[in-house]
Every structure is written in C-alpha cells, then in structure tokens.
Design an enzyme around this catalytic site. Sequence first.
Site, PDB file in Angstrom:
ATOM      1  N   ARG A  99      -3.848 -12.498   4.551  1.00 47.87           N
ATOM      2  CA  ARG A  99      -4.049 -11.364   3.586  1.00 47.87           C
ATOM      3  C   ARG A  99      -3.075 -11.060   2.359  1.00 47.87           C
ATOM      4  O   ARG A  99      -3.551 -10.468   1.305  1.00 47.87           O
ATOM      5  CB  ARG A  99      -4.180 -10.263   4.468  1.00 47.87           C
ATOM      6  CG  ARG A  99      -5.397 -10.199   5.672  1.00 47.87           C
ATOM      7  CD  ARG A  99      -5.882  -9.037   6.083  1.00 47.87           C
ATOM      8  NE  ARG A  99      -7.045  -8.940   6.971  1.00 47.87           N
ATOM      9  CZ  ARG A  99      -7.184  -8.032   7.694  1.00 47.87           C
ATOM     10  NH1 ARG A  99      -6.657  -6.947   7.879  1.00 47.87           N
ATOM     11  NH2 ARG A  99      -8.451  -8.336   8.599  1.00 47.87           N
TER      12      ARG A  99
ATOM     13  N   ASP B  64     -11.384   7.065   1.616  1.00 50.76           N
ATOM     14  CA  ASP B  64     -10.799   5.755   1.968  1.00 50.76           C
ATOM     15  C   ASP B  64      -9.546   5.554   1.358  1.00 50.76           C
ATOM     16  O   ASP B  64      -8.995   6.017   0.078  1.00 50.76           O
ATOM     17  CB  ASP B  64     -11.796   4.735   1.535  1.00 50.76           C
ATOM     18  CG  ASP B  64     -11.368   3.178   2.449  1.00 50.76           C
ATOM     19  OD1 ASP B  64     -12.121   2.970   3.523  1.00 50.76           O
ATOM     20  OD2 ASP B  64     -10.439   2.659   2.063  1.00 50.76           O
TER      21      ASP B  64
END
Length: 277
Positions: free
Chosen positions: A40, A149
């Site tokens: 990632r 978020d």
Amino acid sequence: MRSAGEPDYTDADFQRVRRIAQDEAGIYFPDTKRTLVYSRVSRRVREAGHASFHSYLDFVQTVGGRGEMERLICALTTNVTNFFREKTHFMHLEEIVVPKLAAQVRAGGRGRLWSAACSTGQEPWSIAMSVMTAFPDAPAHDVRILATDINADVVAHAAAGIYPTVEAEAIPAEKKSQFMEPHGDGGLRFTGGIRNLPAFRVLNLNANWPMKGTFSAIFCRNVVIYFDEATRERLWHRLADRLDPGGFLCVGHSERVASKSQCGLEQIAPTIYRKES
C-alpha cells in the site's frame, strides 16, 4: 530480493509505519500485515521521489511533509463498499428510524443521521435513498446526513454523487430511476432533492469532532476492525454519547460492541444497538 526501482523496506520501516498509523488514525497493523503495508505504501514512496521507506518516512514527519502524511494515511486505509451493503440496516432505517425521525421533524425538531466512515459515498447515498423512500419530503425539512471519512479524496468522490452503471447495480430499479440520472459515458448521477440531504466532510474518527449535536442513527461499519481494543472501545463510547436517547448504532457484520452496557446500549439485532432512553 526486491526488483530494481523498488524502494528499500526494512522491519524498522514497518514498525515506524505502524506507529504513524496508530498515532495519526488509530489504525492497528499486526505483524502479519508487513507485506500488505509495503504494497500500500511503496507507490507513495516512489511517487514522492524517495528511494527508501526510511527517507520517505523522515519526510512525512516534517512540517513540509504534512500533505504527504495525509496521502500516506489514505493509502493505509481501505475503501471497499457497496450500495445497500448489509440490507437489514436499511430495512431498519426505513421501517423504524426514519418514521420516528419524520414525526419529530414535522413537529418542529431536527433530524440528523451520520455515516461515520463514508468512503466513496455508497453508504450515505444509500441512507439518503432510504430516507427519501420513507420520508419523501425530507429535503423540505431540517433533515441532514453527515458523511465523513479520513480520506479527502474519497470524500470528494462521494460528494460528486457520480458512479459507473455497474456500481449502481445493487440499487433497486425503482430507487435508481427515482433518484439518479444518466451522466457522461455510462455513468449515473444522483439528482433532485436527494442531493440536499448529505453533507460531506473530512474527519478523523480518533481526533476531535467539531459537531455538537446528536443523531437518530449512526452507521459506523467495518471501521473498528482496524483499531486496537483500547481505540475501539473509546470510539464506541464516543459514538454512543452522540446518539439521541432511543437512537441506533449500526456496526459491521464482523463487529461487536463488547462494552455495550457501559455505553448505555442495548443490542436489538446482531449488528444494531439502541441507546437507552
């Protein structure tokens, strides 16, 4: 051995990423996630022009690297979601939560719902469709859906309300025709009064929350699985404090509120909790 061009990555780098993820976002990575962290973050390392995780992590922890720190946290968070995921929550919303909310709003009150990890927006837009189904004139009243978020990019995507047709396949046909219109090359866009319901904001659930009011229902699903136990329990308490008396907390299918009694919550279904009145 790593291929040429791949950034150097040591166990010390992994431990450092773990600490950053914990400190910045409350995310916990066990030792088994060492490879996942590399997959990632390595792209961010390369795109930021660094040859190693070490130099990249040095940079993100400087004042000038704050923007890249935000991109690092975004890379470490996952954003897998679908419209009407875990359908029982939306049935409960339409049959129980929204009729009560509508009554209090029509009596002069306010109605607030919260999608606490909205990702690319499928959850809050699903909530909005359920609200409109049970309370068609909701946009004419003081009804809002807070959608938050930690990732600014996915919040922007969510706020646009535009999705490929294939992503909208989970939306019932009648809702799709009522609330969406064709957009661009094969896309669909939310249109009409429903667009007045969600308010999209960037928010770290483990930082301070600017909002002061309470909510009829909070959706916080498939989030705490990434937190350690202490962070998880602290969040459950904070969410419970933001529920109206009799309000509901919806969690992910693999999540449980272990401290429900201490939070003043009663479990009424496997993934739905009600705050004591």
